[in-house]
Design a protein around this motif. Structure first.
Motif: not given
Length: 386
Positions: A359-386
């Protein structure tokens, strides 16, 4: 022949004499507080057995609509999800000879039918609360990298399949009961039956010694391994079949994207429940870290993605886990659960239905991006966009 004392050798030799339990309540309370006296045997992977109390006086209904008709003395569970039903009797209780066997079989048959996973989980968590034990500590000994939902579903499935232990516990086991236990153990292929004789010895002051003797192990060892249920892990083909035949297009796209990413960047591991499920470990900070589990439940039909925050916190620490949680996309149902996790220092398994993600546009892409950031160990601003 009279009962002989046991001796404690310290500075002096002290004799401890056999002593009966004064009441059945005292006997039951001892087992509830110290289940290790029943920890004989081992888990499937060879680890020592450690029973955890689900409930004392566990209600046993006899229909889906009725309340409890009977009360089992103790229900325990181990880390393999195998339930252990315990009935306690003192030797002075004449029911220990035959009547208790009918009682136990009644409890096992009806518990297998009418103890759903949700009831078992609630009973366990209420017992932990009453004993002043944190759920994080209790679940830490049981779950490994599984979620509570997956664990209690496994317990329910083992009950339904008859995979359980039945323990008759008494301060003296009569020969009649020993014979029945050994007979049942030879005949029941999925269920193990034991009689545990727990003798108490008392000395001066509060000194007590408990000596358990197990009856029925020979009959259990004689069972054919081929007669027991074989654990089968879910494969990617199993998941793809359910995804293709049951899921609507939007949840289907999400499930496939998650599994494809895991296959390319992480390590997929099939679940062993009767419904299809797979977990994924990703390489983070030089180690394989469990991140999520995708479950395709059968009854009722639903699909959920659960994040393994307790495991993440253990492997990576609170700060990195919190950063990962903050980087996940805004999905109202998941966001509410993440807020609750923040208050609990990220020691749970928050889940979200695939329909909510769809029901939320691009939700799965956001999850996968968060996982990539976790693996890379990069600091990233919170993704709270719809």
């Amino acid at each position: 022949m009279t009962d002989q004392p046991v001796f404690v050798l310290g500075g002096d030799l002290e004799a401890l004499e056999p002593a009966a339990f004064e009441t059945e309540e005292e006997f039951q309370e001892l087992l509830a507080r110290h289940p290790r006296v029943l920890d004989f045997g081992s888990l499937a992977d060879g680890r020592p057995l450690r029973l955890m109390l689900v409930a004392r006086e566990m209600g046993v209904p006899t229909s889906a609509e009725s309340g409890p008709a009977y009360w089992l003395d103790h229900l325990f569970v181990d880390a393999d999800g195998v339930p252990t039903l315990v009935e306690v009797k003192r030797a002075s209780d004449t029911r220990i000879r035959r009547e208790v066997v009918g009682q136990m079989l009644d409890y096992a048959a009806n518990g297998a039918r009418y103890w759903p996973a949700a009831l078992l989980r609630r009973s366990f968590e209420e017992t932990c609360a009453a004993d002043g034990r944190s759920l994080e500590e209790a679940y830490g000994e049981l779950l490994g990298d599984r979620s509570p939902e997956e664990f209690w579903t496994t317990v329910e499935e083992r009950l339904a399949a008859g995979q359980m232990r039945l323990l008759f516990v008494a301060d003296r086991i009569p020969l009649e009961l020993r014979a029945i236990v050994e007979f049942l153990n030879r005949q029941m292929r999925q269920t193990d039956v034991y009689a545990v004789e727990l003798t108490q010895y008392r000395g001066d002051g509060d000194l007590r010694v408990l000596v358990p003797r197990i009856h029925g192990e020979v009959a259990t060892a004689a069972k054919s391994p081929s007669s027991r249920r074989t654990t089968v892990k879910t494969t990617r083909d199993d998941m793809d079949t359910v995804i293709r035949t049951r899921l609507a297009p939007a949840p289907r796209r999400i499930a496939t994207a998650l599994l494809d990413h895991a296959a390319a960047r992480g390590r997929l591991e099939g679940g062993t429940a009767t419904y299809p499920s797979m977990s994924v470990h990703y390489p983070v900070a030089g180690r394989q870290v469990p991140v999520w589990t995708l479950s395709l439940y059968d009854t009722p039909a639903r699909e959920e993605l659960a994040f393994s925050f307790l495991s993440l916190t253990r492997h990576l620490g609170l700060d990195e886990t919190a950063a990962f949680a903050e980087s996940l996309p805004t999905v109202p149902e998941l966001t509410r659960k993440l807020e609750a996790q923040r208050e609990r220092n990220y020691k749970g398994w928050p889940s979200v239905p695939l329909t909510a993600l769809a029901a939320e546009p691009d939700a799965v892409e956001g999850i996968l991006a968060a996982i990539e950031q976790l693996m890379d160990g990069k600091e990233a601003p919170p993704d709270r966009s719809a």
